[in-house]
Design an enzyme around this catalytic site. Structure first.
Site, PDB file in Angstrom:
ATOM      1  N   ALA A  10     -41.450  -2.721 -19.638  1.00 37.02           N
ATOM      2  CA  ALA A  10     -40.297  -2.904 -20.432  1.00 37.02           C
ATOM      3  C   ALA A  10     -39.120  -3.111 -19.747  1.00 37.02           C
ATOM      4  CB  ALA A  10     -40.107  -1.603 -21.345  1.00 37.02           C
ATOM      5  N   ASN A  12     -35.887  -2.426 -17.674  1.00 36.63           N
ATOM      6  CA  ASN A  12     -35.397  -1.206 -16.902  1.00 36.63           C
ATOM      7  C   ASN A  12     -36.420  -0.652 -16.139  1.00 36.63           C
ATOM      8  OD1 ASN A  12     -32.709  -1.936 -17.428  1.00 36.63           O
ATOM      9  ND2 ASN A  12     -32.746  -0.387 -19.081  1.00 36.63           N
ATOM     10  N   GLU A  86     -39.849 -12.998 -13.918  1.00 34.82           N
ATOM     11  CA  GLU A  86     -39.581 -13.176 -15.438  1.00 34.82           C
ATOM     12  C   GLU A  86     -40.911 -14.304 -15.717  1.00 34.82           C
ATOM     13  OE1 GLU A  86     -37.352 -12.062 -16.871  1.00 34.82           O
ATOM     14  OE2 GLU A  86     -35.838 -11.425 -15.490  1.00 34.82           O
ATOM     15  N   CYS A 146     -35.404   8.772 -26.064  1.00 35.41           N
ATOM     16  CA  CYS A 146     -36.316  10.199 -25.914  1.00 35.41           C
ATOM     17  C   CYS A 146     -36.915  10.172 -24.540  1.00 35.41           C
ATOM     18  CB  CYS A 146     -36.991  10.246 -27.036  1.00 35.41           C
ATOM     19  SG  CYS A 146     -38.624   9.084 -27.068  1.00 35.41           S
TER      20      CYS A 146
END
Length: 190
Positions: A10, A12, A86, A146
């Protein structure tokens, strides 16, 4: 024996810093690499791999008509490794070229990128990397909201509100996307 690697995660999760680290490790041993990145990524400057911590390195931009296999074959020095950042933005033809670099030229290829978009659909490049890669590795990070593992990317508008419709490709960083778990993707606590 050379292999095709797909390292996905994902937003980061450290993909760009990892590719820069791999390039550094090869080059520190006087082993040249060829580094590619999508020509669509304009966050820093076209033709650069940049991490959020400030490290960056020039790379060859890949556009729809770029033939990566030919660029590697025609390079003056045979690279020890081909690195692609990428990779989600690549086309099927590009991924097949990467597989041919491994199979025909015996050069390892490492592709780094997102697996799924903000609507949890596979990108074309990611779909074919998942299909053709010899080794697949998930790079992990935590959810923005979270403590769970982030497996999805939440797109937000300029007011920080979730966006669930729109074009698949919208270049952006922390101003546009958050790494999130499945639960927070469906019900973000903004």
């Amino acid at each position: 024996m050379a292999q095709l690697y797909f390292k996905h995660g994902a937003m980061n999760s450290g993909k760009s810093i990892e590719i820069l680290k791999v390039a550094h490790n090869y080059e520190e041993q006087q082993k040249p690499v060829m580094m590619f990145t999508s020509g669509l990524d304009t966050r820093d400057e076209v033709g650069f791999v940049s991490s959020r911590v400030g490290l960056r390195q020039q790379a060859i931009p890949v556009y729809e008509d770029t033939n990566i296999l030919e660029l590697v074959q025609n390079n003056a020095v045979k690279p020890y490794c081909v690195l692609v950042d990428e990779v989600q933005f690549l086309k099927k033809a590009h991924v097949l070229q990467l597989a041919n670099i491994v199979d025909e030229l015996d050069i390892p290829v490492m592709g780094f990128g997102l697996k799924n978009d903000f609507q949890n659909e596979l990108f074309e490049g990611s779909q074919y990397m998942l299909t053709y890669a010899d080794k697949i590795e998930e790079m992990k990070t935590i959810c923005w909201f979270c403590h769970k593992k982030a497996t999805m990317n939440l797109r937000v508008d300029e007011n920080g509100q979730p966006v669930y419709t729109g074009d698949q490709i919208q270049i952006g960083g922390n101003d546009s996307y958050y790494p999130v778990c499945r639960k927070c993707h469906a019900h973000p606590s903004l």
